[in-house]
Structure formats: C-alpha cells, structure tokens
Design a protein around this motif. Structure first.
Motif, mmCIF file in Angstrom:
data_model
loop_
_atom_site.group_PDB
_atom_site.id
_atom_site.type_symbol
_atom_site.label_atom_id
_atom_site.label_comp_id
_atom_site.label_asym_id
_atom_site.label_seq_id
_atom_site.Cartn_x
_atom_site.Cartn_y
_atom_site.Cartn_z
ATOM 1 N N PRO A 179 34.769 21.280 7.407
ATOM 2 C CA PRO A 179 34.102 20.159 8.083
ATOM 3 C C PRO A 179 34.712 19.841 9.443
ATOM 4 O O PRO A 179 35.145 18.712 9.709
ATOM 5 C CB PRO A 179 34.287 19.009 7.091
ATOM 6 N N THR A 180 34.736 20.851 10.318
ATOM 7 C CA THR A 180 35.253 20.645 11.672
ATOM 8 C C THR A 180 34.405 21.420 12.665
ATOM 9 O O THR A 180 33.894 22.504 12.354
ATOM 10 C CB THR A 180 36.714 21.119 11.810
ATOM 11 N N GLU A 181 34.292 20.871 13.853
ATOM 12 C CA GLU A 181 33.588 21.577 14.912
ATOM 13 C C GLU A 181 34.412 22.766 15.395
ATOM 14 O O GLU A 181 33.850 23.750 15.897
ATOM 15 C CB GLU A 181 33.267 20.605 16.043
ATOM 16 N N ASP A 237 30.573 16.990 -1.194
ATOM 17 C CA ASP A 237 31.960 16.539 -1.328
ATOM 18 C C ASP A 237 32.147 15.071 -0.940
ATOM 19 O O ASP A 237 33.265 14.550 -1.046
ATOM 20 C CB ASP A 237 32.886 17.404 -0.459
ATOM 21 N N LEU A 238 31.093 14.416 -0.483
ATOM 22 C CA LEU A 238 31.209 13.035 -0.029
ATOM 23 C C LEU A 238 31.076 12.064 -1.193
ATOM 24 O O LEU A 238 30.293 12.281 -2.124
ATOM 25 C CB LEU A 238 30.138 12.735 1.028
ATOM 26 N N ALA A 239 31.831 10.975 -1.125
ATOM 27 C CA ALA A 239 31.865 10.022 -2.241
ATOM 28 C C ALA A 239 30.558 9.254 -2.390
ATOM 29 O O ALA A 239 30.163 8.895 -3.498
ATOM 30 C CB ALA A 239 33.025 9.039 -2.047
ATOM 31 N N ASP A 240 29.877 9.001 -1.276
ATOM 32 C CA ASP A 240 28.651 8.200 -1.306
ATOM 33 C C ASP A 240 27.446 9.101 -1.576
ATOM 34 O O ASP A 240 27.051 9.883 -0.710
ATOM 35 C CB ASP A 240 28.474 7.474 0.026
ATOM 36 N N PRO A 241 26.802 8.999 -2.746
ATOM 37 C CA PRO A 241 25.652 9.857 -3.030
ATOM 38 C C PRO A 241 24.445 9.541 -2.159
ATOM 39 O O PRO A 241 23.518 10.356 -2.064
ATOM 40 C CB PRO A 241 25.353 9.577 -4.505
ATOM 41 N N SER A 286 44.668 30.034 6.862
ATOM 42 C CA SER A 286 45.800 29.660 7.707
ATOM 43 C C SER A 286 45.391 28.732 8.845
ATOM 44 O O SER A 286 46.245 28.085 9.452
ATOM 45 C CB SER A 286 46.472 30.919 8.276
ATOM 46 N N ARG A 287 44.084 28.607 9.102
ATOM 47 C CA ARG A 287 43.620 27.676 10.129
ATOM 48 C C ARG A 287 43.861 26.230 9.709
ATOM 49 O O ARG A 287 43.961 25.343 10.542
ATOM 50 C CB ARG A 287 42.135 27.899 10.409
ATOM 51 N N GLY A 288 43.852 25.957 8.390
ATOM 52 C CA GLY A 288 44.270 24.652 7.891
ATOM 53 C C GLY A 288 43.204 23.591 7.734
ATOM 54 O O GLY A 288 43.538 22.432 7.475
ATOM 55 N N ASP A 289 41.908 23.944 7.877
ATOM 56 C CA ASP A 289 40.894 22.893 7.750
ATOM 57 C C ASP A 289 39.913 23.116 6.594
ATOM 58 O O ASP A 289 38.837 22.539 6.573
ATOM 59 C CB ASP A 289 40.122 22.706 9.064
ATOM 60 N N TYR A 290 40.307 23.937 5.630
ATOM 61 C CA TYR A 290 39.463 24.174 4.448
ATOM 62 C C TYR A 290 40.029 23.390 3.264
ATOM 63 O O TYR A 290 40.568 23.955 2.310
ATOM 64 C CB TYR A 290 39.420 25.666 4.104
ATOM 65 N N GLY A 291 39.900 22.081 3.315
ATOM 66 C CA GLY A 291 40.515 21.242 2.293
ATOM 67 C C GLY A 291 40.047 21.551 0.884
ATOM 68 O O GLY A 291 40.833 21.481 -0.074
ATOM 69 N N TRP A 292 38.791 21.924 0.720
ATOM 70 C CA TRP A 292 38.248 22.196 -0.613
ATOM 71 C C TRP A 292 38.892 23.412 -1.274
ATOM 72 O O TRP A 292 38.898 23.526 -2.508
ATOM 73 C CB TRP A 292 36.733 22.407 -0.524
#
Length: 288
Positions: A56-58, A112-116, A14-20
C-alpha cells in the motif's frame, strides 16, 4: 491464441512495505521477480501480463514500473494511491505520468482495512472521480464483508470500470456457497462490473479436492457470462496450491465447459478491453 494474465505480482520483501507478508506462509516471504516467472510463463504459453500492486505505497507502484522495463511481457500495471489524500488528483496524475502508459488501474488493499464500509465513504468520491476521468480502472480487492459497500460504490459511480478480484474471495473452505452466489447475482446486475477468474485454488481448505471450485466457477459464468470474466494467475500466491501451467489448463477446461468457444475472451480480449491495453490481438506480431 494470445493469452493475457490479468493478475500477477512481483515483490521484494527487503523493500520493507509489504506488511501483510509478516502473516503470510513462509514460502511467500521471499522475493518473486521477473526471472522467477519468465520460463514458467513461456512454457505455459502466456505472452502478456498485467502486474498488480502488493504493497500500500505509491513507491511500490513506481517500483513495478521499473520492473516492467525489464519484463517485456508486462503490458499494464494496477497500482496503489492514497485515495484519502487531499491532493489525490495530483498523485494520480503523477503516477500516470511516471508510468508512461503502463498505469492501467488502481487498487487499495480494501480487504485489510478495519472499516467494512470504507469503499462507500463519501470522502472517496473525489478519488473515484479522478480514476474515472483519468481513464483508469478500479480493482476491488474485497470479500463478503465489503460487498454492501461495493454495491453502494457501484451505484454512486455506475460508469466506473470495476473488476472484482479473485471472484470476491468466496469462503470455499467453509462451504459457504449460497450467501456468496446471491451477492454475485446482485453485483453482476451492474454492467460496468467485471470479475476475475483468479485466486480460487488458494481458497481451498485441506483436504479439499480442486474440483470443489467448480460450483463457484459455474456460478461466475452464470452471473457474469464469458464477456465479463477475466483470467488471472495470482502468481506467486498461486504457488501455495498449484503451479502456473496447471491453473491455466484447469481454468481453460472449465471455461470450455461453461462457455464453449469463448476462451479467447476470458483469456485475452476481456482484459485488453477492460484495462484499455495497447494490444492488437488480431496481429500477434505487434505483441511485445
């Protein structure tokens, strides 16, 4: 024997920052909080844990600091910081201050980042310098696509304490052993690199038996030795394949097979040393 779970998560969708989590199995798309694990951890005989970021948030890192106040078993947090920010040094300093001794490492969600090649970007040098200078460790959440970049980063920061999460996520379900083990041989030549004995059961495919992980575990002990392997549960992701106590007992059995008499290192001492945890393993009464 004191046991330290060096890789465990809590999250609150419910915090909303777990996109995965949107793409994760439905069973994981719910809250997993201290009261959900407390009894299982106690029954398994695990006294302490290191809490690892899952967003991915502080802000989530500071949320983990708050949860740790209600969970005396948590002795460290591996958080997240924007490593590309111009003020990354100030951001890391602020997290260290707000954690009041809890922040022990940082982890970008590199897989999860596009750039390997992201880990090898020169623009990240300042962030890695700050992690090292701040006495923190670095958790490498990578798979085989990012191994070349990780190797270049190891060469650029040879004194940085780095741990490979989940053994670098070998493709067990695809039976791809040789490419992975060749990389383990090369990466393990860097003495600052440790490896987590975690996350392997959830890499199994159907209808694979759990003993399919054994060649991978054997390779980890062959390349890293018992002195650089660190056990973690990867709970609650673990729940997709096994319960908490089962994975602990399986990992202990395999450790006894491939490094007899070294369980105290894999299940506690290595984590305490790597994360510089304020724990006296020789005096259990001082443990929270």
């Amino acid at each position: 024997m004191i046991i330290v779970d060096a890789h465990q998560h809590y999250w609150q969708p419910s915090r909303g920052d777990y996109g995965w989590l949107v793409q994760a199995p439905a069973a994981l798309q719910q809250a997993f909080l201290p009261h959900d694990l407390r009894a299982q951890r106690a029954a398994a005989g695990v006294q302490l844990s290191v809490l690892v970021q899952a967003a991915p948030t502080e802000q989530e890192t500071r949320y983990l600091f708050e949860l740790a106040q209600d969970d005396s078993s948590v002795v460290g947090v591996v958080g997240w910081v924007d490593m590309e920010a111009g003020d990354v040094s100030a951001r890391i300093d602020a997290l260290i201050r707000d954690g009041r001794g809890l922040l022990r490492g940082l982890r970008p969600m590199t897989q999860d980042l596009a750039d390997p090649d992201w880990l090898a970007r020169p623009s990240l040098d300042r962030a890695f310098d700050c992690i090292q200078d701040g006495g923190l460790s670095f958790d490498a959440l990578v798979d085989m696509r990012q191994f070349p970049a990780l190797l270049r980063r190891l060469r650029r920061h040879p004194r940085l304490n780095i741990v490979l999460d989940h053994a670098g996520k070998p493709a067990i379900r695809d039976g791809r052993f040789d490419p992975w083990t060749r990389w383990m041989e090369e990466l393990s030549q860097h003495p600052s690199l440790h490896c987590k004995l975690s996350g392997l059961l959830t890499l199994l495919g159907e209808p694979m038996r759990e003993d399919a992980i054994e060649p991978y575990v054997a390779a980890l002990f062959a390349h890293f030795g018992a002195g650089r392997l660190i056990w973690g549960s990867d709970w609650p992701v673990l729940t997709m394949q096994a319960d908490y106590a089962h994975w602990l007992q399986l990992a202990m059995h395999l450790t006894e097979r491939y490094a007899s008499g070294r369980q105290a290192e894999v299940f506690a001492a290595n984590a305490v040393r790597f994360y510089a945890l304020d724990i006296d393993l020789l005096n259990p009464r001082s443990t929270p």
